[in-house]
Every structure is written in structure tokens, then in C-alpha cells.
Scaffold this motif. Structure first.
Motif, PDB file in Angstrom:
ATOM      1  N   TYR A 274       2.080  -0.603   2.495  1.00 22.75           N
ATOM      2  CA  TYR A 274       3.164  -0.941   3.425  1.00 22.75           C
ATOM      3  C   TYR A 274       3.994  -2.050   2.787  1.00 22.75           C
ATOM      4  O   TYR A 274       4.038  -2.166   1.549  1.00 22.75           O
ATOM      5  N   GLU A 275       4.609  -2.882   3.591  1.00 26.38           N
ATOM      6  CA  GLU A 275       5.563  -3.863   3.062  1.00 26.38           C
ATOM      7  C   GLU A 275       4.908  -5.035   2.355  1.00 26.38           C
ATOM      8  O   GLU A 275       5.591  -5.809   1.677  1.00 26.38           O
ATOM      9  N   SER A 323       0.345   2.141  10.901  1.00 23.82           N
ATOM     10  CA  SER A 323      -0.743   1.303  10.398  1.00 23.82           C
ATOM     11  C   SER A 323      -1.689   0.909  11.520  1.00 23.82           C
ATOM     12  O   SER A 323      -1.258   0.651  12.651  1.00 23.82           O
ATOM     13  N   ASN A 328       4.228  -1.392  11.215  1.00 19.93           N
ATOM     14  CA  ASN A 328       5.036  -1.258  10.004  1.00 19.93           C
ATOM     15  C   ASN A 328       6.358  -0.585  10.346  1.00 19.93           C
ATOM     16  O   ASN A 328       6.384   0.517  10.899  1.00 19.93           O
ATOM     17  N   GLY A 332       4.418   4.323   5.425  1.00 17.95           N
ATOM     18  CA  GLY A 332       3.752   4.100   4.147  1.00 17.95           C
ATOM     19  C   GLY A 332       4.264   5.041   3.066  1.00 17.95           C
ATOM     20  O   GLY A 332       4.322   4.679   1.884  1.00 17.95           O
ATOM     21  N   TRP A 335       7.162   3.419   1.245  1.00 17.24           N
ATOM     22  CA  TRP A 335       6.797   2.368   0.305  1.00 17.24           C
ATOM     23  C   TRP A 335       6.137   2.938  -0.949  1.00 17.24           C
ATOM     24  O   TRP A 335       6.411   2.476  -2.070  1.00 17.24           O
TER      25      TRP A 335
END
Length: 391
Positions: A274-275, A323, A328, A332, A335
Motif C-alpha cells: 500500500y502507500e 486492507s 487505503n 494495493g 501501488w
């Protein structure tokens, strides 16, 4: 019989060739091994097996082949061709042994009687002084005593000179379908190598020293920097949840990577990217690192390795807010796409059995996103992954 042995070795997955079979035949004809199972094992393995990851398959083949022999005659035929028996037996005897053999008239009687009793004997014999068996004073058998005898079938030598190595299967951890251990990991990781000389010149360059000394007529020592693996690796490791089942294996992999790669950077994630990621699991919520910073920090030439079982809800990959730990804003999948677009070579190592991947939809999604570059954590899988990353 030797052909049957060769076929058995091939049937167990050892890629031995006809050329190697002929080499083994020539070695036996040159008497490099004679009437000794351990010698035959060592010789045949040396000639037929060219990669140590096949040692365990070879051991299994030996176990199956020798266990399948129905009689002692078969064993002798496998290890002692008829035309060699008398010649080599005489050649290996000392003068004292030859004198003792005369107590049975001559060697021919010893050999003839031995073969006759093989034909007559229908069951195992223990003790006594006539039949082929164990103990006793018969000149034929094992664990007994007779100064002019032939030892047969004694797999636990009193002098520790013979052993059924294949029964021990000492190399089973080298099987290319087995889970990895530290030694095997290091060997597989070494396929990802690109050497360069860096640092101070403190290592002797023998070839250049000899060349320079010869040209100048006096000793001229040349030094060069030590060679290091210059490959740069970025390692992402899934932590927690279903990955708890693979902690020990992942710890070994991480330790081996730190040993093999001088330029190694690592980060942790949970289930999917994720981030943000982190480097200290004890402070994963306080000290997180923005994934954009990671992408911008490392060049495209870094080789990227993800380690995870890819087992999760598909929504954790495909949906914002998927998530299980936080909300998020971007999926995902988005990302991971950014990482794949930035770095040239990315591979995913999966510690779960390869045969189980098809039953987990999330695993199939991940495998598709990394364009099939997902490999099992076996010797074969790790070598294939390193081969791809090294390309």
C-alpha cells in the motif's frame, strides 16, 4: 544388469546421459571399483550425477535398485561381472591369504563351492560352518570368521569400511523439490551475481604479478581491489498473519540475502503493498516509510524480490479500503503496478506449496500482476527466480 541400474537412475529423475553410462562402463572395466557396494556407489555417483541437487534422487534410485535384487547372485552380477571375479580376487590377495586358501585345495574350489551353495540355499542362515549366512565359521557370509572366506551382504562392516550410503540419504536436503535450508539458499542466491572490483587495492593479482615480474626481471607485486557481488537488491517481505507459518524459512532467506548481497535494502509489508512500508516490525505503526519515497530512492537497476504467500482476500488487492489494518485510499494493485513500472526486474517468492496456488484466488491475481514471475521457495524455484533477475 548395469543397464538396468542406469535405467533406474534415469527413472528417478537423474538426467544421466548415454555418454555417462559408457564412461561408467569404461571405469568398471578399468577396475576402479570392484566387489564393493560403497565403491560402486561413489564411482557411479561421480560419473552419472553432475549436479549435487540430484544426489538425493540418486540415493533413492540406489535404494530401489539394490533392494529389488531377488538373490545374492543378482547382487554379485550387479557388482562383480563373471569375467572379473577370479582374476581380481586372486590379484587382491596377499601371499599370506593365498597360503590360507590352500587349506581348501585351491581358489577354484572356493569359488565353485560358493556358487553351488548359492544355488542350494533357499533361506537365510545364521551361524554354522557350511551355509552362506551370518556368524559362524562358514567361508561365505558376514559377521563370522574364516581365514579363507568371501564376505557377502555384510552392510555394517566391523572395520567400518562399507556402508549403504543411499539408505542414509545424506543429501536429501539438496533435492530440488525440497524446502530450502541455509546452505542451499546461499547456493541458489549466487546465481544472482555480477562481480566488480571495489575499494582499496589489497588483494594479490597473481597473474599480473608474474607478468610484471617477468618483464622487469625483478619482483613486482600487483594488487587489485577485492571482487564483490555488485548486484543491488531491494527485498520486500510479508510479515504476520498466514506468514507466521513460514517465519523460520523467511528468517533463513533474509540472513542468506544479507550474506550474499553487499547492496541489500529491505522493507516489510502485510499481505500486499500500500502507500507505506516499514523496516522495524516493533515500530511498524510509528515509523512507516512512504512507498513513493522508496520508489524514487532506488534506481531501475535494483533487482526487486517480494516474499509472501499471497494468501488474502482478493479485495485487499483490488479495492480501496481493502486492507485489514487501515483504510487505503488506493488499491494495493495500483501501488504494486507503480513498483513494477519503475523497476526492470521483479520476482515474487512464495513459501506455500506450488500445487496449492491454484486454490487461492488472491495468489492467482498476484501471479498475473507480476506476469508469471512468481516462484516457489524450493531450490528450483529460487534458482529460476535468480536466473530471471540476473537477466
Amino acid at each position: 544388469m548395469l543397464t538396468n541400474f542406469f535405467d533406474t537412475v534415469r527413472a528417478f529423475g537423474v538426467p544421466a546421459t548415454t555418454r555417462e553410462y559408457l564412461d561408467l562402463l569404461a571405469a568398471l572395466q578399468s577396475h576402479l571399483a570392484f566387489a564393493d557396494q560403497d565403491e560402486f556407489y561413489q564411482l557411479s555417483r561421480t560419473i552419472l550425477v553432475k549436479d549435487e541437487r540430484h544426489y538425493d534422487k540418486f540415493d533413492k534410485a540406489c535404494q530401489a535398485f539394490f533392494s529389488g535384487l531377488e538373490s545374492m547372485d543378482d547382487l554379485l552380477e550387479a557388482l562383480i561381472p563373471e569375467e572379473w571375479l577370479r582374476e581380481d580376487f586372486i590379484r587382491q590377495l596377499s601371499e599370506d591369504d593365498k597360503a590360507k586358501i590352500k587349506t581348501m585345495k585351491d581358489l577354484q574350489e572356493l569359488l565353485d563351492t560358493f556358487r553351488q551353495r548359492l544355488d542350494e540355499q533357499k533361506e537365510r542362515h545364521q551361524g554354522g560352518n557350511k551355509w552362506i549366512g551370518t556368524g559362524g565359521t562358514s567361508p561365505y557370509g558376514a559377521y563370522g570368521y574364516n581365514p579363507s572366506g568371501i564376505r557377502i551382504g555384510q552392510h555394517e562392516s566391523r572395520h567400518r569400511k562399507a556402508t549403504k550410503v543411499w539408505d542414509k540419504r545424506e543429501f536429501k536436503n539438496l533435492d530440488d523439490n525440497e524446502q530450502l535450508g541455509s546452505r542451499n539458499m546461499k547456493m541458489a542466491l549466487r546465481r544472482l551475481r555480477r562481480f566488480a572490483r571495489q575499494g582499496a587495492a589489497d588483494q594479490l593479482d597473481l597473474d599480473d604479478t608474474i607478468r610484471s615480474t617477468a618483464n622487469k626481471g625483478m619482483l613486482d607485486i600487483k594488487l587489485v581491489p577485492e571482487r564483490h557481488n555488485s548486484v543491488k537488491v531491494l527485498l520486500f517481505m510479508d510479515i504476520g498473519g498466514s506468514m507466521d507459518d513460514h517465519v523460520r524459512l523467511c528468517e533463513e532467506l533474509f540472513a542468506c540475502c544479507r550474506t550474499e548481497f553487499k547492496h541489500l535494502e529491505f522493507y516489510y509489508f502485510h499481505n500486499y503493498l500500500y502507500e507505506s512500508v516499514w523496516q522495524d516490525n516493533r515500530r511498524r505503526y510509528q515509523e512507516r516509510i512512504n512507498l513513493w519515497d522508496v520508489i524514487h530512492r532506488y534506481g531501475k537497476d535494483y533487482r526487486v524480490i517480494f516474499v509472501g504467500d499471497a494468501a488474502m482476500s482478493p479485495f485487499e488487492i483490488t479495492s480501496p479500503g481493502g486492507s485489514v489494518e487501515h483504510f487505503n485510499e488506493e488499491a494495493g494493485y495500483v501501488w504494486m503496478s507503480r513498483v513494477l513500472n519503475h523497476f526492470d526486474r521483479v520476482a515474487w517468492l512464495n513459501p506455500s506449496p506450488h500445487g496449492a496456488w491454484q486454490y487461492t484466488s488472491s495468489t492467482q491475481i498476484v501471479q498475473e500482476q507480476v506476469e508469471g514471475k512468481m516462484y516457489p521457495l524450493t531450490i528450483n524455484g529460487l534458482e529460476e527466480a535468480m536466473g530471471w533477475l540476473a537477466g
